[in-house]
Scaffold this active site. Structure first.
Site, PDB file in Angstrom:
ATOM      1  N   LYS A  60      -2.969  -6.275   7.756  1.00  0.00           N
ATOM      2  CA  LYS A  60      -2.424  -5.104   7.088  1.00  0.00           C
ATOM      3  C   LYS A  60      -1.511  -4.474   8.313  1.00  0.00           C
ATOM      4  O   LYS A  60      -1.883  -3.976   9.384  1.00  0.00           O
ATOM      5  CB  LYS A  60      -3.454  -4.076   6.963  1.00  0.00           C
ATOM      6  CG  LYS A  60      -3.239  -2.943   6.284  1.00  0.00           C
ATOM      7  CD  LYS A  60      -4.728  -2.017   5.878  1.00  0.00           C
ATOM      8  CE  LYS A  60      -4.071  -0.777   5.124  1.00  0.00           C
ATOM      9  NZ  LYS A  60      -5.366   0.193   4.736  1.00  0.00           N
ATOM     10  N   GLY A  85       0.731  -1.179   0.018  1.00  0.00           N
ATOM     11  CA  GLY A  85       0.092   0.077   0.062  1.00  0.00           C
ATOM     12  C   GLY A  85       0.963   1.318  -0.065  1.00  0.00           C
ATOM     13  O   GLY A  85       2.093   1.159  -0.259  1.00  0.00           O
ATOM     14  N   ALA A  86       0.153   2.469   0.267  1.00  0.00           N
ATOM     15  CA  ALA A  86       0.855   3.595   0.130  1.00  0.00           C
ATOM     16  C   ALA A  86       1.918   3.675   1.381  1.00  0.00           C
ATOM     17  O   ALA A  86       2.943   4.131   1.158  1.00  0.00           O
ATOM     18  CB  ALA A  86      -0.121   4.682   0.374  1.00  0.00           C
ATOM     19  N   TRP A  87       1.263   3.292   2.477  1.00  0.00           N
ATOM     20  CA  TRP A  87       2.468   3.100   3.731  1.00  0.00           C
ATOM     21  C   TRP A  87       2.674   1.911   4.304  1.00  0.00           C
ATOM     22  O   TRP A  87       3.692   1.874   5.122  1.00  0.00           O
ATOM     23  CB  TRP A  87       1.842   4.131   4.733  1.00  0.00           C
ATOM     24  CG  TRP A  87       1.755   5.550   4.366  1.00  0.00           C
ATOM     25  CD1 TRP A  87       2.738   6.290   3.909  1.00  0.00           C
ATOM     26  CD2 TRP A  87       0.562   6.115   4.066  1.00  0.00           C
ATOM     27  NE1 TRP A  87       2.120   7.561   3.611  1.00  0.00           N
ATOM     28  CE2 TRP A  87       0.781   7.663   3.761  1.00  0.00           C
ATOM     29  CE3 TRP A  87      -0.942   5.840   4.501  1.00  0.00           C
ATOM     30  CZ2 TRP A  87      -0.473   8.693   3.604  1.00  0.00           C
ATOM     31  CZ3 TRP A  87      -2.045   7.037   4.226  1.00  0.00           C
ATOM     32  CH2 TRP A  87      -1.506   8.134   3.624  1.00  0.00           C
ATOM     33  N   GLY A  88       1.860   0.979   4.051  1.00  0.00           N
ATOM     34  CA  GLY A  88       2.025  -0.485   4.499  1.00  0.00           C
ATOM     35  C   GLY A  88       2.221  -1.425   3.659  1.00  0.00           C
ATOM     36  O   GLY A  88       2.097  -1.383   2.349  1.00  0.00           O
ATOM     37  N   ASP A 146     -12.880   7.137  -0.947  1.00  0.00           N
ATOM     38  CA  ASP A 146     -11.867   6.275  -2.016  1.00  0.00           C
ATOM     39  C   ASP A 146     -12.886   5.327  -2.732  1.00  0.00           C
ATOM     40  O   ASP A 146     -12.235   3.958  -2.702  1.00  0.00           O
ATOM     41  CB  ASP A 146     -10.885   6.022  -1.519  1.00  0.00           C
ATOM     42  CG  ASP A 146      -9.640   5.734  -2.348  1.00  0.00           C
ATOM     43  OD1 ASP A 146      -9.664   6.094  -3.604  1.00  0.00           O
ATOM     44  OD2 ASP A 146      -8.729   5.012  -2.053  1.00  0.00           O
ATOM     45  N   ILE A 150       0.795  -5.946   3.267  1.00  0.00           N
ATOM     46  CA  ILE A 150      -0.404  -6.982   3.669  1.00  0.00           C
ATOM     47  C   ILE A 150       0.455  -8.366   3.569  1.00  0.00           C
ATOM     48  O   ILE A 150       1.058  -8.569   2.642  1.00  0.00           O
ATOM     49  CB  ILE A 150      -1.637  -6.874   2.837  1.00  0.00           C
ATOM     50  CG1 ILE A 150      -2.134  -5.724   2.869  1.00  0.00           C
ATOM     51  CG2 ILE A 150      -2.279  -8.215   2.838  1.00  0.00           C
ATOM     52  CD1 ILE A 150      -2.824  -5.208   3.854  1.00  0.00           C
TER      53      ILE A 150
END
EC number: 2.7.11.1
Length: 928
Positions: free
Chosen positions: A478, A458-461, A580, A463
């Site tokens: 997550k 993801g953008a910061w993390g 979103d 999975i």
């Protein structure tokens, strides 16, 4: 004078037949000019060569002949001289007919053949040298020179042609041949001085060696001394054989074995090894290990027993630890050895999972079996295993392996199966080496689950897949790392604060969460099966190349969109906007028929609360709601919406997070009602390869929950609770710069708000973007000037034509007004319209590689409506234009720039439900 012949007459004799065949090949023989002279010439030539002439043969009357040469004096001249003179009449032959010795042949009756004269020079294309009378010609010298030149020619050819050495398979020796042509003409080569005697013909098995080539290495002979090497036993076979050790006759395993074990042997050259003899002995448990492994053991000066003792000291999840931690553990237990070589050995033999059976434990407890396999001379003689090994067999049972070769077992040791990881219950950190491991590494334990491999970003993390330590059920976690970044930490806390309150059968549940104040946030959730709606649209392709009929495409779009509408209505009823909405954030679970497909909304990183009187709320709530106490009003809103929207009746108790609930939806695809929803451990697998839609990159995180897993997991119903009950989730409103999730799905009011915040207006803090008109800027200014006339008892707000809301507290006319966020339910409805269009047409309505141009297209609402009409009105003539018309109007209503005219969720649901009912009715009529 010169004479020649063209052709012999066909008289049936063998010689004349041979002559005729020679003529057909283009070769002529020399003879005289007339038939009469032919008979005379043949008679005189026979006499010249010493052939007896029959007495009854009549003499030729030379008076009637046209010959000008009389041969009788030449015969008398030869008889008078011992050697022929330089005036001898000779017959010169070409090399094409080396066997011709005469110009005429004797027929069976004893006479000569009548020969025809050749044509004059110029009428024939090919002649040979005929009978010629050459004065002062030394024929013997001429023939010797001719032979010498021929020999020189052959010598030159033999030196220029590569000599081939041919091995005689019968005699085992090598013989030289000049060329491959010479091999085929063996008798001719015998006459050459440079050839050797060889009376045997070649066979296909004979090997050929060219000595004049660049490689002069002789063929490598096959070894005569070889050792027998056996393939190692599989785990199943070793376990079966080890069971015979408990019989009465421990020294004879095969006596009690009713199965015949085939020996797999391979003959290989004997190679010297630096391994001590003790390792190569039959008593060693490593007697058929790879040579490289034995060499490594020898170089490290460590015995197999020491290696087993070392492995016993290591943690059971040693291979799942990070490299730095494994290094520290090895150095701690074996400080005097090379840690790299030791780690390599441990990787080869430590695992005993189903992915690898080639381990030290397997060899240690089957020493007698390996001895029996390696000993070919005494196969029935066995050694009794010791008791300690028997005990180890009982404590560490072998498992059947799916990989037979040593190479595959070695490679599989680097990536252990997740089944073995899920069964590890011990603490992943051990000793002093545990401090260097990160808590989110593979193999670590979080929230009662063992972390697996990474399946999404993801953008910061990231999975990661995870498995319940007790049950082995597969889920996903997550992980969002912030490490001192307070903005990211606030963003994650905001997402968890909203996500934990959402309990709906069309929203992905938050099963559990954990906050590490200095590192990351962990969110445990279910795993969904079959990708996202984005994957589904990709499989359909664009409408011009649609792989499914338009009718089915419209029905599936309506059916899945109604489920998404149910989740949006529930969120808006709780004054929560998703922020979103897009295809990638709608997970799809396929169960049997298409009527059983389910959609789950996920990714609440852009979600936030909006004010109940928000001008962009798009009439989500009832207009008769009072503006009293905020808390009581919010509670009454939920109750009102539960009554008003019976499809959102799933609101379980906050103390449990029961993801299973019965649903009674009004809209159906084929069946009128759904079965009770019981997700079966939601494992994701997308079978088709994806091709991305051509869209600019967005700032939001992509979907992270639709990656594949191994197998369906059982239902999980145990409740979870957040690990941080005292976490403060207040003051977590989203930052203004984060209001746009994905640019192609962004609404026009969000873009204008973003442009206004980037501007630096002195009076209003509003500067429109370069592509905005001057009228919009004037409208914003006029809107701000009206703020002073608002009532001082309430919070004033105004909406400009550009979609920017400004507000000012009472009595603060001198303060600069702040800009209220336009993020509200209307933004979700716009994004829903983009989704519907994309599902129907197969491409985004607003798409351009140049971002400023894309923003302009969204602001003016410019998109291809003709393609949408083609899909929605697929059979307008047959059904009088009713089918698909409501779906077309819904998309247009969602993509309306004017907020007052943009459709509401209630109207969208009603129209789509009518379209679904009409489509089902037509489908039933066609089926009947």
């Amino acid at each position: 004078m010169f004479t020649s012949q063209r052709q012999l007459r066909q008289n049936g004799s063998p010689m004349s037949s041979s002559r005729s065949s020679q003529h057909s090949s283009g070769t002529a023989s020399p003879i005289s000019d007339s038939p009469a002279s032919n008979r005379s010439y043949g008679r005189d030539l026979r006499g010249l060569m010493g052939i007896d002439i029959p007495a009854n043969e009549p003499a030729f009357n030379r008076a009637n002949s046209s010959d000008t040469i009389y041969f009788r004096p030449k015969k008398i001249y030869k008889m008078e001289h011992e050697h022929p003179s330089r005036s001898t009449l000779v017959q010169l032959q070409t090399r094409s007919q080396p066997d011709d010795v005469a110009s005429s042949q004797v027929n069976p009756e004893g006479g000569t053949d009548d020969l025809e004269l050749g044509d004059p020079c110029g009428n024939q294309s090919l002649y040979t040298i005929g009978a010629e009378y050459v004065p002062d010609l030394d024929f013997t010298k001429l023939v010797n020179e001719w032979q010498k030149s021929t020999e020189d020619l052959y010598e030159f050819r033999s030196s220029a042609t590569p000599q081939v050495q041919i091995k005689d398979s019968g005699k085992g020796n090598y013989e030289l041949w000049s060329s491959p042509d010479a091999i085929l003409t063996q008798n001719k080569l015998r006459r050459d001085s440079f050839s050797q005697e060889n009376s045997d013909s070649l066979s296909p098995e004979d090997s050929i060696l060219s000595r004049n080539l660049h490689s002069k290495v002789k063929p490598i002979p096959l070894p005569r001394n070889s050792q027998q090497i056996f393939t190692p036993l599989s785990n199943l076979e070793a376990e079966r054989r080890s069971s015979y050790t408990t019989s009465s006759n421990n020294n004879s395993i095969t006596q009690n074995n009713k199965f015949s074990f085939a020996k797999l042997k391979y003959s290989l050259p004997t190679q010297s090894s630096a391994v001590p003899a003790s390792f190569d002995s039959n008593a060693s448990s490593l007697n058929f290990l790879p040579t490289t492994t034995l060499s490594t053991l020898s170089e490290l000066q460590i015995s197999p027993n020491d290696m087993m003792d070392l492995i016993q000291k290591l943690p059971r999840n040693f291979l799942n630890l990070p490299y730095t931690q494994r290094k520290k553990v090895i150095i701690e237990h074996a400080p005097s050895h090379d840690y790299k070589a030791m780690m390599s050995l441990v990787k080869k033999f430590m695992l005993t999972s189903s992915r690898s059976n080639f381990s030290l434990a397997g060899f240690a407890n089957n020493a007698s079996v390996s001895q029996a396999t390696a000993n070919d001379d005494n196969i029935n003689s066995r050694n009794t295993p010791n008791n300690s090994n028997d005990t180890y067999v009982n404590t560490r049972p072998l498992q059947r392996s799916r990989h037979g070769s040593i190479a595959s077992q070695f490679l599989s040791s680097f990536s252990p199966s997740m089944t073995s990881i899920a069964k590890m219950n011990s603490n992943p950190l051990s000793g002093s080496a545990g401090g260097s491991a990160r808590p989110d590494d593979k193999g670590m334990e979080i929230l009662g689950h063992r972390l697996g491999k990474i399946i999404g970003f993801g953008a910061w993390g990231i999975i990661r897949e995870c498995f319940d330590i007790e049950t082995g059920v597969g889920r996903v976690i997550k992980i969002v790392k912030f490490k001192g970044h307070q903005n990211i930490k606030k963003h994650v806390l905001r997402e968890v604060a909203i996500w934990r309150t959402l309990k709906h059968n069309r929203i992905l549940p938050l099963l559990d969460w954990k906050l590490d104040d200095n590192y990351a946030m962990y969110c445990l959730t279910e795993r969904i099966n079959d990708g996202t709606l984005y994957d589904l649209v990709i499989s359909w392709d664009e409408f011009k190349r649609s792989k499914i009929p338009f009718a089915e495409r419209c029905r599936l779009t309506i059916f899945l969109s109604l489920q998404l509408l149910s989740a949006l209505k529930y969120m808006h009823s709780k004054t929560i906007v998703h922020g979103d909405i897009k295809l990638e954030n709608c997970l799809l679970q396929k169960e049997g028929k298409k009527s059983d497909w389910k959609v789950f909304l996920c990714d609440f990183g852009m979600s936030c609360h909006f004010d109940e009187k928000h001008v962009y709320r798009n009439d989500t709530f009832d207009e008769n709601l009072s503006s009293g106490n905020s808390h009581r009003k919010r509670k009454s809103i939920e109750q009102t919406n539960l009554i008003k929207y019976p499809t959102t009746n799933f609101l379980p108790d906050d103390r449990t997070n029961d993801f299973d609930a019965s649903e009674n939806l009004k809209y159906q695809f084929e069946n009128r009602k759904h079965q009770p929803f019981t997700p079966k451990g939601m494992v994701s697998s997308s079978s088709h390869s994806l091709k991305h839609l051509n869209q600019p990159s967005s700032s939001s995180s992509s979907n992270l929950f639709h990656k594949p897993a191994s197998q369906p997991q059982p239902q999980h119903r145990s409740p979870f609770h957040g690990r941080h009950k005292t976490t403060d989730f207040s003051n977590l409103e989203p930052e203004p710069s984060k209001y746009i999730g994905s640019l192609p799905y962004a609404s026009p009011e969000l873009l204008r708000y973003s442009d206004a915040r980037r501007s630096k207006s002195v009076e209003m803090h509003i500067y429109d973007s370069p592509d905005s008109s001057q009228s919009e800027i004037s409208a914003a200014s006029s809107s701000s000037s009206n703020l002073s006339s608002l009532s001082s008892s309430t919070k004033a707000s105004a909406v400009t034509n550009s979609g920017v809301t400004t507000s000012s507290p009472s009595g603060s006319s001198t303060d600069f007004p702040c800009i209220v966020s336009p993020l509200g339910p209307a933004s979700d409805i716009w994004a829903l319209g983009v989704m519907l269009y994309t599902m129907l047409v197969g491409k985004l309505p607003f798409n351009h590689e140049f971002e400023p141009r894309l923003r302009s297209l969204i602001k003016v609402g410019e998109f291809d409506r003709f393609s949408l009409a083609q899909v929605c009105k697929f059979d307008r003539k047959k059904n009088e234009g009713t089918i698909g018309q409501g779906l077309y109007d819904t998309v247009i209503g969602c993509l309306t720039i004017d907020l007052d005219k943009r459709w509401k969720l209630k109207r969208i649901e009603e129209v789509l439900q009518n379209e679904m009912n009409l489509s089902e009715a037509i489908h039933d009529n066609n089926g009947s």
